[in-house]
Design an enzyme around this catalytic site. Structure first.
Site, mmCIF file in Angstrom:
data_model
loop_
_atom_site.group_PDB
_atom_site.id
_atom_site.type_symbol
_atom_site.label_atom_id
_atom_site.label_comp_id
_atom_site.label_asym_id
_atom_site.label_seq_id
_atom_site.Cartn_x
_atom_site.Cartn_y
_atom_site.Cartn_z
ATOM 1 C CB SER A 138 15.867 31.643 -23.943
ATOM 2 O OG SER A 138 15.056 32.562 -23.255
ATOM 3 C CG HIS B 168 13.909 27.894 -23.002
ATOM 4 N ND1 HIS B 168 13.793 26.700 -22.314
ATOM 5 C CD2 HIS B 168 13.974 28.864 -22.058
ATOM 6 C CE1 HIS B 168 13.803 26.944 -21.012
ATOM 7 N NE2 HIS B 168 13.907 28.254 -20.822
ATOM 8 C CG ASP C 109 12.714 31.707 -20.229
ATOM 9 O OD1 ASP C 109 12.789 30.658 -19.564
ATOM 10 O OD2 ASP C 109 13.642 32.129 -20.946
ATOM 11 C CG MET D 297 9.559 34.808 -16.174
ATOM 12 S SD MET D 297 10.971 35.890 -15.993
ATOM 13 C CE MET D 297 12.173 35.039 -17.011
ATOM 14 C CG HIS E 115 11.779 27.609 -17.691
ATOM 15 N ND1 HIS E 115 12.958 28.311 -17.579
ATOM 16 C CD2 HIS E 115 11.510 27.133 -16.442
ATOM 17 C CE1 HIS E 115 13.384 28.259 -16.334
ATOM 18 N NE2 HIS E 115 12.526 27.549 -15.617
ATOM 19 C CG MET F 118 10.948 30.386 -14.254
ATOM 20 S SD MET F 118 12.153 31.432 -15.098
ATOM 21 C CE MET F 118 11.558 31.304 -16.774
ATOM 22 C CG MET G 19 16.693 27.414 -12.858
ATOM 23 S SD MET G 19 16.297 27.973 -14.536
ATOM 24 C CE MET G 19 17.099 29.556 -14.650
ATOM 25 C CG ASP H 10 17.233 28.401 -18.630
ATOM 26 O OD1 ASP H 10 17.800 29.297 -19.282
ATOM 27 O OD2 ASP H 10 16.022 28.428 -18.355
HETATM 28 C C1 DX5 Z 1 16.098 32.966 -16.916
HETATM 29 C C2 DX5 Z 1 15.534 32.153 -18.063
HETATM 30 C C3 DX5 Z 1 16.489 31.854 -19.143
HETATM 31 C C4 DX5 Z 1 17.107 33.020 -19.845
HETATM 32 C C5 DX5 Z 1 18.507 32.646 -20.240
HETATM 33 O O1 DX5 Z 1 15.202 32.927 -15.868
HETATM 34 O O2 DX5 Z 1 15.006 30.931 -17.594
HETATM 35 O O3 DX5 Z 1 15.899 30.962 -20.099
HETATM 36 O O4 DX5 Z 1 16.417 33.441 -20.980
HETATM 37 O O5 DX5 Z 1 19.113 33.768 -20.764
HETATM 38 P P1 DX5 Z 1 20.693 33.848 -20.991
HETATM 39 O O6 DX5 Z 1 21.056 32.755 -21.948
HETATM 40 O O7 DX5 Z 1 20.858 35.209 -21.558
HETATM 41 O O8 DX5 Z 1 21.334 33.675 -19.658
HETATM 42 ZN ZN ZN Z 2 14.312 29.389 -19.068
#
Ligand code: DX5
Ligand code: ZN
Length: 226
Positions: A12, A37, A39, A41, A70, A72, A141, A179
């Protein structure tokens, strides 16, 4: 679903050095990552802000890795075409953020991407059942979405087993992705429960030698839980 029983690893970028993201991603590709990956947001669905389609577009020029986006974000359908056009390969949305998840999944497919559905930790896994015929990926999650570096929630393991059992009974195929908080300690547990894709931020990008980190995570993922 699995390559020789070994789950896919999706680093990620949330844990990458954003001042040199292109180089970071090339480093992951060289290290042997399977997916990348990303993320996304919006500061509404989760209390954090990250990147938009422009970043995916530029990263796409720097890597051959499949981009696992992903989302969010609230009302994800507004941005799905832009992420698809930018080069996303899989787009995962949160069921809680969609007015009509089935329609959103259909839109993702129409845009030429694999369609993923995710749920926050507090949403029961059974809520996903009506959509399992329409997904390529289910993202479980294992932390509260929003930030990297949080502790793995073991109480999410039954969700993974539930999905695996659903696949056994129905014969339906989709990736079971986990994740949050995935590392060499937690990987064997999620894989034993049925996970086929492991997202890892801190455990890969956070390490000085990502090749070694990936190797250790893969090895841990294929070792039985004691
Ligand atoms: C959190 C993200 C994850 C995050 C995971 O909301 O969706 O993808 O980057 O990070 P680690 O592996 O550090 O928990
Ligand atoms: Zn994620």
């Amino acid at each position: 679903m699995r390559r020789g029983g070994i789950p896919r690893i999706a680093p990620s970028i949330l844990s990458a050095d954003f001042a040199c993201l292109g180089k970071e991603v090339e480093r992951m590709e060289r290290a042997g990552a399977d997916w990348l990956h990303v993320d996304v947001m919006d500061g509404h669905f989760v209390p954090n802000l990250t990147v938009g389609p422009v970043v995916v577009r530029w990263l796409k020029k720097r890597t051959r890795l499949d981009m696992d986006v992903h989302l969010m974000i609230e009302a994800p359908e507004k941005f799905i075409p832009a992420f698809a056009e930018a080069g996303a390969w899989n787009i995962t949305v949160h069921g809680e953020a969609c007015a009509d998840p089935r329609r959103t999944l259909r839109l993702i497919k129409k845009c030429g991407c694999r369609a993923g559905l995710s749920l926050r930790p507090r949403t029961p896994i059974q809520k996903i059942a009506p959509y399992l015929g329409a997904v390529d990926t289910v993202l479980v999650m294992t932390v509260e979405p929003g930030f990297g570096g949080q502790r793995f929630m073991p109480e999410m393991l039954p969700k993974v087993s539930w999905l695996r059992e659903y696949q056994r009974r129905s014969g339906k195929k989709f990736w079971i992705e986990v994740d949050g908080g995935i590392n060499t300690q937690t990987a064997p547990r999620v894989v034993q429960a049925g996970a086929t894709v492991l997202v890892a931020g801190t455990a890969i990008f956070g390490q000085p030698d990502p090749k070694r980190a990936l190797h250790q995570l893969r090895r841990a993922a294929s070792s039985p839980v004691l």
